[in-house]
Design a protein around this motif. Structure first.
Motif, PDB file in Angstrom:
ATOM      1  N   GLY A 100      53.659  69.370 -45.917  1.00  0.00           N
ATOM      2  CA  GLY A 100      52.818  70.420 -45.341  1.00  0.00           C
ATOM      3  C   GLY A 100      51.823  69.880 -44.338  1.00  0.00           C
ATOM      4  O   GLY A 100      51.591  70.477 -43.281  1.00  0.00           O
ATOM      5  N   SER A 101      51.227  68.726 -44.651  1.00  0.00           N
ATOM      6  CA  SER A 101      50.255  68.115 -43.739  1.00  0.00           C
ATOM      7  C   SER A 101      50.915  67.646 -42.444  1.00  0.00           C
ATOM      8  O   SER A 101      50.392  67.860 -41.354  1.00  0.00           O
ATOM      9  N   ILE A 102      52.076  67.005 -42.576  1.00  0.00           N
ATOM     10  CA  ILE A 102      52.791  66.523 -41.383  1.00  0.00           C
ATOM     11  C   ILE A 102      53.190  67.696 -40.488  1.00  0.00           C
ATOM     12  O   ILE A 102      53.014  67.647 -39.262  1.00  0.00           O
ATOM     13  N   THR A 103      53.712  68.748 -41.092  1.00  0.00           N
ATOM     14  CA  THR A 103      54.100  69.930 -40.318  1.00  0.00           C
ATOM     15  C   THR A 103      52.894  70.541 -39.611  1.00  0.00           C
ATOM     16  O   THR A 103      52.975  70.922 -38.440  1.00  0.00           O
ATOM     17  N   GLY A 104      51.789  70.635 -40.335  1.00  0.00           N
ATOM     18  CA  GLY A 104      50.577  71.187 -39.749  1.00  0.00           C
ATOM     19  C   GLY A 104      50.083  70.378 -38.565  1.00  0.00           C
ATOM     20  O   GLY A 104      49.735  70.929 -37.516  1.00  0.00           O
ATOM     21  N   VAL A 105      50.058  69.058 -38.701  1.00  0.00           N
ATOM     22  CA  VAL A 105      49.579  68.192 -37.613  1.00  0.00           C
ATOM     23  C   VAL A 105      50.504  68.268 -36.408  1.00  0.00           C
ATOM     24  O   VAL A 105      50.039  68.303 -35.252  1.00  0.00           O
ATOM     25  N   ARG A 106      51.795  68.299 -36.619  1.00  0.00           N
ATOM     26  CA  ARG A 106      52.738  68.387 -35.497  1.00  0.00           C
ATOM     27  C   ARG A 106      52.524  69.672 -34.703  1.00  0.00           C
ATOM     28  O   ARG A 106      52.565  69.660 -33.459  1.00  0.00           O
ATOM     29  N   LEU A 107      52.275  70.766 -35.398  1.00  0.00           N
ATOM     30  CA  LEU A 107      52.017  72.027 -34.694  1.00  0.00           C
ATOM     31  C   LEU A 107      50.656  72.011 -34.005  1.00  0.00           C
ATOM     32  O   LEU A 107      50.485  72.581 -32.925  1.00  0.00           O
ATOM     33  N   PRO A 113      47.150  69.442 -27.420  1.00  0.00           N
ATOM     34  CA  PRO A 113      47.500  68.021 -27.235  1.00  0.00           C
ATOM     35  C   PRO A 113      46.288  67.099 -27.122  1.00  0.00           C
ATOM     36  O   PRO A 113      46.382  65.910 -27.428  1.00  0.00           O
ATOM     37  N   LYS A 114      45.142  67.625 -26.705  1.00  0.00           N
ATOM     38  CA  LYS A 114      43.962  66.783 -26.495  1.00  0.00           C
ATOM     39  C   LYS A 114      42.981  66.823 -27.659  1.00  0.00           C
ATOM     40  O   LYS A 114      41.837  66.392 -27.529  1.00  0.00           O
ATOM     41  N   ILE A 115      43.424  67.336 -28.797  1.00  0.00           N
ATOM     42  CA  ILE A 115      42.511  67.534 -29.917  1.00  0.00           C
ATOM     43  C   ILE A 115      42.083  66.218 -30.563  1.00  0.00           C
ATOM     44  O   ILE A 115      41.074  66.129 -31.237  1.00  0.00           O
ATOM     45  N   GLY A 116      42.836  65.151 -30.381  1.00  0.00           N
ATOM     46  CA  GLY A 116      42.534  63.878 -31.036  1.00  0.00           C
ATOM     47  C   GLY A 116      43.703  63.429 -31.884  1.00  0.00           C
ATOM     48  O   GLY A 116      44.724  64.099 -31.969  1.00  0.00           O
ATOM     49  N   MET A 186      48.050  61.137 -43.835  1.00  0.00           N
ATOM     50  CA  MET A 186      49.460  60.859 -43.582  1.00  0.00           C
ATOM     51  C   MET A 186      49.992  61.722 -42.439  1.00  0.00           C
ATOM     52  O   MET A 186      50.793  61.263 -41.618  1.00  0.00           O
ATOM     53  N   GLY A 187      49.536  62.966 -42.382  1.00  0.00           N
ATOM     54  CA  GLY A 187      49.970  63.844 -41.306  1.00  0.00           C
ATOM     55  C   GLY A 187      49.620  63.291 -39.943  1.00  0.00           C
ATOM     56  O   GLY A 187      50.456  63.235 -39.031  1.00  0.00           O
ATOM     57  N   TRP A 188      48.374  62.845 -39.795  1.00  0.00           N
ATOM     58  CA  TRP A 188      47.924  62.286 -38.516  1.00  0.00           C
ATOM     59  C   TRP A 188      48.566  60.924 -38.242  1.00  0.00           C
ATOM     60  O   TRP A 188      48.935  60.623 -37.102  1.00  0.00           O
ATOM     61  N   ALA A 189      48.692  60.097 -39.295  1.00  0.00           N
ATOM     62  CA  ALA A 189      49.302  58.783 -39.108  1.00  0.00           C
ATOM     63  C   ALA A 189      50.777  58.906 -38.717  1.00  0.00           C
ATOM     64  O   ALA A 189      51.283  58.136 -37.898  1.00  0.00           O
ATOM     65  N   TYR A 190      51.460  59.882 -39.284  1.00  0.00           N
ATOM     66  CA  TYR A 190      52.864  60.113 -38.934  1.00  0.00           C
ATOM     67  C   TYR A 190      52.989  60.510 -37.466  1.00  0.00           C
ATOM     68  O   TYR A 190      53.909  60.077 -36.764  1.00  0.00           O
ATOM     69  N   ALA A 191      52.045  61.324 -36.993  1.00  0.00           N
ATOM     70  CA  ALA A 191      52.061  61.739 -35.591  1.00  0.00           C
ATOM     71  C   ALA A 191      51.819  60.550 -34.659  1.00  0.00           C
ATOM     72  O   ALA A 191      52.369  60.493 -33.558  1.00  0.00           O
ATOM     73  N   ARG A 192      51.000  59.588 -35.117  1.00  0.00           N
ATOM     74  CA  ARG A 192      50.734  58.394 -34.302  1.00  0.00           C
ATOM     75  C   ARG A 192      51.832  57.352 -34.439  1.00  0.00           C
ATOM     76  O   ARG A 192      51.923  56.420 -33.640  1.00  0.00           O
ATOM     77  N   GLY A 193      52.627  57.461 -35.509  1.00  0.00           N
ATOM     78  CA  GLY A 193      53.686  56.492 -35.742  1.00  0.00           C
ATOM     79  C   GLY A 193      53.248  55.276 -36.530  1.00  0.00           C
ATOM     80  O   GLY A 193      53.967  54.270 -36.568  1.00  0.00           O
ATOM     81  N   ASP A 194      52.071  55.323 -37.175  1.00  0.00           N
ATOM     82  CA  ASP A 194      51.605  54.160 -37.941  1.00  0.00           C
ATOM     83  C   ASP A 194      51.466  54.475 -39.436  1.00  0.00           C
ATOM     84  O   ASP A 194      50.634  53.898 -40.136  1.00  0.00           O
TER      85      ASP A 194
END
Length: 235
Positions: A100-107, A113-116, A186-194
């Protein structure tokens, strides 16, 4: 079976909503109200909205009969339950919260795109792990106390919990982000790839999980049932 499915659905939806809620608060304070990022009025408005947000999610947890957005919350409860509950928490509830967190961050990143890019570690690896561990240990102890020993209404307990979480978040915000929520990070880290780096796993997963276990065992040791309580249970 229907109750289990409903609980998992509640977890994934609440996890999705939680990562969005923090972004919406920031956008409202800085973009809509126009406050600067480091001004005192912005801090007051962000803190007030954060507390209201935690009240809202506490109500959702009550409404869904235990729905949660934080793996540490469900793990803390699972430790006190039976082995089947623990396995269900580790094998099902925590993974859907992460999803749920990963899906939320991706959306979020698709819409803004500039939110951080979410919380980042600004100190050494072991200082970060110690910080997240201490923050988690403290809030888990408080949560156990509120759930079992401190009398009061839903409003009073939620107020104490929300203010405590906010205070701890502020203390750790400049070091690790003061997250105390592995799924959200984890959601944000997954988006960054780390999300599989040593830094992420040690600071945002291993340290908080160990702190949760230690806090639960510490509370159980310090707040043992009295001899009179034991006698009442046996009678």
């Amino acid at each position: 079976m229907a109750g289990i499915v409903q609980l998992l659905i509640s977890d994934i939806i609440m996890s999705f909503m939680w990562v969005w809620s923090s972004v919406i608060i920031k956008l409202f304070v800085h973009e809509v109200l126009g406050f600067s990022h480091h001004g005192f009025p912005a801090e007051v408005f962000r803190s007030s909205l954060s507390i209201l947000n935690m009240f809202f999610f506490a109500y959702l947890a009550k409404l869904t009969n235990g729905g949660a957005y934080n793996p540490l919350t469900v793990m803390s409860s699972a430790i006190s339950g039976n082995f089947a509950t623990f396995l269900f928490t580790i094998g099902s509830r925590i993974p859907v919260q992460v999803l749920g967190s990963i899906t939320g961050v991706r959306l979020i990143l698709a819409a803004f795109p500039k939110i951080g890019r979410g919380p980042r570690l600004t100190v050494s690896l072991y200082e970060g792990a110690l910080t997240e561990g201490l923050l988690t240990f403290t809030i888990v102890l408080i949560s156990h106390g509120l759930s079992s020993k401190i009398p009061g209404s839903f409003f009073r307990k939620t107020w104490i919990s929300s203010v405590s979480k906010l205070a701890l978040h502020i203390l750790g915000s400049d070091l690790t982000g003061g997250c105390m929520n592995p799924a959200s990070v984890m959601g944000w880290a997954y988006a960054r790839g780390d999300h599989i780096t040593k830094e992420h796993l040690l600071v945002y997963w291993i340290a908080p999980v160990q702190a949760t276990l230690l806090a639960a065992w510490t509370f159980r040791y310090l707040v043992r049932p009295s001899k009179q309580d034991k006698d009442k249970k046996t009678n």
